[in-house]
Design a protein around this motif. Structure first.
Motif, mmCIF file in Angstrom:
data_model
loop_
_atom_site.group_PDB
_atom_site.id
_atom_site.type_symbol
_atom_site.label_atom_id
_atom_site.label_comp_id
_atom_site.label_asym_id
_atom_site.label_seq_id
_atom_site.Cartn_x
_atom_site.Cartn_y
_atom_site.Cartn_z
ATOM 1 N N SER A 28 0.836 -1.197 0.000
ATOM 2 C CA SER A 28 0.000 0.000 0.000
ATOM 3 C C SER A 28 0.874 1.252 0.000
ATOM 4 C CB SER A 28 -0.913 0.005 1.223
ATOM 5 O OG SER A 28 -1.818 -1.082 1.192
ATOM 6 N N PRO A 29 0.352 2.373 -0.521
ATOM 7 C CA PRO A 29 1.144 3.613 -0.560
ATOM 8 C C PRO A 29 1.569 4.071 0.831
ATOM 9 C CG PRO A 29 -0.811 3.800 -1.941
ATOM 10 C CD PRO A 29 -0.960 2.522 -1.159
ATOM 11 N N ARG A 30 2.723 4.710 0.900
ATOM 12 C CA ARG A 30 3.260 5.203 2.168
ATOM 13 C C ARG A 30 3.363 6.728 2.125
ATOM 14 N NH1 ARG A 30 8.293 0.943 3.192
ATOM 15 N NH2 ARG A 30 7.213 -0.901 2.368
ATOM 16 N N LEU A 31 3.251 7.338 3.289
ATOM 17 C CA LEU A 31 3.354 8.798 3.371
ATOM 18 C C LEU A 31 4.771 9.234 3.054
ATOM 19 C CD1 LEU A 31 1.817 11.431 4.195
ATOM 20 C CD2 LEU A 31 2.862 11.131 6.458
ATOM 21 N N LYS A 32 4.890 10.153 2.109
ATOM 22 C CA LYS A 32 6.196 10.684 1.748
ATOM 23 C C LYS A 32 6.116 12.206 1.759
ATOM 24 C CE LYS A 32 7.963 6.609 0.997
ATOM 25 N NZ LYS A 32 8.963 6.046 1.946
ATOM 26 N N MET A 33 6.753 12.835 2.731
ATOM 27 C CA MET A 33 6.818 14.295 2.778
ATOM 28 C C MET A 33 8.080 14.712 3.502
ATOM 29 S SD MET A 33 3.930 15.332 5.646
ATOM 30 C CE MET A 33 2.632 15.266 4.448
ATOM 31 N N ASP A 34 8.535 15.918 3.243
ATOM 32 C CA ASP A 34 9.793 16.390 3.812
ATOM 33 C C ASP A 34 9.712 16.587 5.322
ATOM 34 O OD1 ASP A 34 10.992 16.380 1.328
ATOM 35 O OD2 ASP A 34 10.444 18.455 0.890
ATOM 36 N N ASN A 35 8.602 17.136 5.798
ATOM 37 C CA ASN A 35 8.447 17.394 7.231
ATOM 38 C C ASN A 35 7.162 16.744 7.734
ATOM 39 O OD1 ASN A 35 10.767 19.259 7.693
ATOM 40 N ND2 ASN A 35 9.673 20.489 6.150
ATOM 41 N N PRO A 36 7.179 15.438 7.938
ATOM 42 C CA PRO A 36 5.960 14.755 8.395
ATOM 43 C C PRO A 36 5.587 15.189 9.801
ATOM 44 C CG PRO A 36 7.834 13.278 8.542
ATOM 45 C CD PRO A 36 8.315 14.516 7.840
ATOM 46 N N PRO A 37 4.304 15.188 10.129
ATOM 47 C CA PRO A 37 3.878 15.617 11.461
ATOM 48 C C PRO A 37 4.377 14.682 12.552
ATOM 49 C CG PRO A 37 2.051 14.655 10.248
ATOM 50 C CD PRO A 37 3.174 14.802 9.276
ATOM 51 N N LEU A 38 4.570 15.243 13.732
ATOM 52 C CA LEU A 38 4.968 14.428 14.872
ATOM 53 C C LEU A 38 3.806 13.536 15.289
ATOM 54 C CD1 LEU A 38 6.963 13.710 17.172
ATOM 55 C CD2 LEU A 38 5.959 15.589 18.498
ATOM 56 N N VAL A 39 4.087 12.242 15.433
ATOM 57 C CA VAL A 39 3.099 11.264 15.893
ATOM 58 C C VAL A 39 3.526 10.771 17.273
ATOM 59 C CG1 VAL A 39 2.044 9.012 15.480
ATOM 60 C CG2 VAL A 39 2.492 10.551 13.554
ATOM 61 N N THR A 40 2.573 10.752 18.213
ATOM 62 C CA THR A 40 2.836 10.207 19.541
ATOM 63 C C THR A 40 2.184 8.839 19.650
ATOM 64 O OG1 THR A 40 2.875 12.406 20.551
ATOM 65 C CG2 THR A 40 2.578 10.520 22.024
ATOM 66 N N ARG B 289 1.553 -6.101 17.233
ATOM 67 C CA ARG B 289 2.870 -5.996 16.592
ATOM 68 C C ARG B 289 2.684 -5.302 15.252
ATOM 69 N NH1 ARG B 289 4.715 -12.303 16.857
ATOM 70 N NH2 ARG B 289 4.402 -12.670 19.091
ATOM 71 N N HIS B 290 3.740 -4.592 14.802
ATOM 72 C CA HIS B 290 3.589 -3.744 13.626
ATOM 73 C C HIS B 290 4.815 -3.833 12.729
ATOM 74 C CE1 HIS B 290 0.316 -2.165 16.037
ATOM 75 N NE2 HIS B 290 1.187 -2.116 17.026
ATOM 76 N N ALA B 291 4.562 -4.050 11.434
ATOM 77 C CA ALA B 291 5.652 -4.061 10.464
ATOM 78 C C ALA B 291 6.288 -2.673 10.410
ATOM 79 C CB ALA B 291 5.118 -4.460 9.091
ATOM 80 N N PRO B 292 7.563 -2.572 10.054
ATOM 81 C CA PRO B 292 8.246 -1.262 10.063
ATOM 82 C C PRO B 292 7.555 -0.200 9.216
ATOM 83 C CG PRO B 292 9.851 -3.036 9.871
ATOM 84 C CD PRO B 292 8.502 -3.667 9.753
ATOM 85 N N GLU B 293 6.882 -0.603 8.155
ATOM 86 C CA GLU B 293 6.230 0.368 7.274
ATOM 87 C C GLU B 293 4.805 0.707 7.706
ATOM 88 O OE1 GLU B 293 5.595 -3.791 5.518
ATOM 89 O OE2 GLU B 293 7.183 -2.680 6.547
ATOM 90 N N ASN B 294 4.343 0.119 8.808
ATOM 91 C CA ASN B 294 2.942 0.236 9.210
ATOM 92 C C ASN B 294 2.470 1.685 9.339
ATOM 93 O OD1 ASN B 294 0.779 0.562 11.359
ATOM 94 N ND2 ASN B 294 0.700 -1.641 11.118
ATOM 95 N N LEU B 295 3.160 2.468 10.146
ATOM 96 C CA LEU B 295 2.693 3.826 10.422
ATOM 97 C C LEU B 295 2.726 4.690 9.161
ATOM 98 C CD1 LEU B 295 1.642 5.912 12.383
ATOM 99 C CD2 LEU B 295 4.001 6.340 13.135
ATOM 100 N N GLU B 296 3.733 4.543 8.348
ATOM 101 C CA GLU B 296 3.782 5.303 7.103
ATOM 102 C C GLU B 296 2.575 4.988 6.215
ATOM 103 O OE1 GLU B 296 8.376 6.340 5.980
ATOM 104 O OE2 GLU B 296 7.608 4.370 5.385
ATOM 105 N N ILE B 297 2.194 3.705 6.181
ATOM 106 C CA ILE B 297 1.065 3.287 5.345
ATOM 107 C C ILE B 297 -0.242 3.850 5.883
ATOM 108 C CG2 ILE B 297 -0.334 1.275 4.709
ATOM 109 C CD1 ILE B 297 2.310 -0.282 4.397
ATOM 110 N N VAL B 298 -0.460 3.758 7.197
ATOM 111 C CA VAL B 298 -1.739 4.210 7.758
ATOM 112 C C VAL B 298 -1.820 5.734 7.752
ATOM 113 C CG1 VAL B 298 -3.293 4.079 9.737
ATOM 114 C CG2 VAL B 298 -1.891 2.108 9.143
ATOM 115 N N MET B 299 -0.709 6.415 7.935
ATOM 116 C CA MET B 299 -0.720 7.880 7.805
ATOM 117 C C MET B 299 -1.116 8.299 6.388
ATOM 118 S SD MET B 299 -0.066 9.780 10.515
ATOM 119 C CE MET B 299 0.702 11.284 9.927
ATOM 120 N N GLU B 300 -0.598 7.595 5.388
ATOM 121 C CA GLU B 300 -0.963 7.914 3.999
ATOM 122 C C GLU B 300 -2.428 7.561 3.736
ATOM 123 O OE1 GLU B 300 -1.098 8.941 0.010
ATOM 124 O OE2 GLU B 300 0.196 9.569 1.668
ATOM 125 N N TYR B 301 -2.884 6.458 4.312
ATOM 126 C CA TYR B 301 -4.291 6.074 4.180
ATOM 127 C C TYR B 301 -5.201 7.159 4.755
ATOM 128 C CZ TYR B 301 -8.565 3.383 5.281
ATOM 129 O OH TYR B 301 -9.865 2.939 5.410
#
Length: 409
Positions: free
Chosen positions: A40-52, A145-157
């Motif tokens: 699935s597509p992943r979030l790609k941006m220069d300054n991504p928002p801080l996620v807690t 448990r979460h694959a390394p690309e998980n957060l990038e994918i869900v942020m883009e979603y």
């Protein structure tokens, strides 16, 4: 064949006719599902928002290490991690502090007392949210448990769908017989009330989120009242989603395939107690809704087992008339339809599941779960993770309290 026998067969045939309809409903529902995979597509941006990332943990020494390791391994570049050690009596706090000592992104909050009017998880989540710095909050259960690309994918979603709240249904990790048999069916019972094609429709008021994984904009969380607004709920995730959607903000829920997993309960006792609590609150603490869920399998599934047994008994006793053979034939058709539908649903929850044949056993366990949930409605008493909650759980609106904080190194 007597008139009453003929009527009985017609009634039974009408019950069986619901199963082809359910096949068509599944085809429609599955086409509408959002499924996220490693491709699935992943979030790609220069300054991504801080996620807690916020991980409430009470007596989670068995699962916390793997969860934290997977969160720390995220490829998303702008992440802080808050772990809330909520009155744990095992090594949960020590494990969290060990991770914090080696990763400056991690901070450990320790709770000693649960104030009146809160459930443990809502209190822990609100405490962390009050301290978080992120533009987005990523609420996670410690058994995920979460694959390394998980957060990038869900942020883009979330970005692509314009969602203020995005939630995932992770794959089920089922390691014991009872998990493999009961977990998929319990999930079906819950999702019957919250079909995702309606949840993801902005024109529908139906809302749902899975508390194992919620990604929400800070502004949306605060506008919805945060966990303080759902402080007395045992399925705070659904109620929080309802509040977000009620103020006009979009929510989206997706199925995870290969990017996230969870193991909810490890034993039959945990399954029964955990799902009783979930269904009690998810169905609005309404005994009539729970009774409806109890009647569904009794009428549309378990009648097939009864009909088969009765037909075989009649034939064994030499009753070879048209009623016995008609009942036998209908029961065989009933089982074929039932198992083909359930195989599709089991595989959605647990890919490649081989336990659909044990569905009759799972049905009996679900009956027990629903009866326990109905009892909770009548008594208002729930025991969960060592804490007893009575009808007074929602009587006080205290603010979260904390014992101590382990700062980032």
């Amino acid at each position: 064949m007597t008139p009453s026998q003929r009527t009985l067969l017609w009634v039974y045939a009408a019950i069986i006719a619901m199963w082809p309809i359910r096949h068509l409903a599944l085809w429609f529902i599955f086409r509408k599902l959002d499924i996220l995979t490693p491709d699935s597509p992943r979030l790609k941006m220069d300054n991504p928002p801080l996620v807690t990332a916020i991980i409430p943990a009470k007596d989670e020494e068995r699962t916390l290490s793997e969860c934290l390791a997977s969160v720390c391994a995220q490829s998303y570049p702008n992440l802080e991690i808050l772990v809330v050690d909520d009155r744990s009596t095992d090594r949960t706090g020590a494990i969290a502090r060990e991770f914090a000592a080696s990763d400056p992104r991690i901070e450990v909050l320790t709770i000693e007392h649960l104030p009146p009017g809160w459930t443990g998880k809502t209190h822990a989540a609100q405490l962390a949210a009050d301290r978080a710095r992120g533009d987005w909050f990523w609420f996670l259960d410690a058994d995920t448990r979460h694959a390394p690309e998980n957060l990038e994918i869900v942020m883009e979603y979330a970005r692509d769908r314009g969602a203020a709240l995005a939630s995932l249904l992770p794959e089920m990790r089922c390691e014991t017989f009872w998990e493999n048999v009961v977990q998929p069916l319990a999930g079906i019972v819950l999702m019957q009330s919250y079909p995702l094609y309606r949840v993801n429709n902005d024109r529908s008021s139906l809302a749902f989120a899975n508390g194992q994984y919620i990604l929400i904009k800070r502004a949306a969380y605060e506008a919805a009242g945060g966990h303080h607004a759902v402080r007395d709920r045992f399925v705070e995730d659904i109620r929080l989603a309802e509040r977000v959607k009620s103020i006009g903000l979009p929510i989206r829920v997706a199925i995870a395939r290969g990017i996230g997993s969870t193991r909810m309960y490890a034993s039959l006792d945990q399954l029964v107690r955990g799902w009783s609590r979930i269904l009690y609150d998810a169905l609005g603490r309404n005994p009539w809704r729970l009774i409806g869920r109890l009647l569904d399998p009794l009428i549309f599934s378990q009648t097939g087992h009864v009909a088969l047994v009765v037909a075989l008994i009649l034939l064994a006793r030499g009753n070879t008339g048209p009623f016995a053979f008609g009942l036998l034939g209908l029961s065989v058709v009933h089982h074929i339809f039932t198992y083909t539908v359930l195989t599709r649903v089991y595989h959605m929850s647990v890919p490649r599941s081989r336990y659909t044949a044990w569905f009759p056993v799972a049905n009996l366990v679900i009956d027990v779960i629903l009866i326990r949930a109905i009892k909770m409605c009548l008594t208002g008493r729930v025991t969960w993770r060592g804490t007893v909650y009575g009808p007074s759980v929602n009587s006080t609106a205290a603010r979260p309290v904390t014992k101590s904080v382990t700062p980032r190194s």
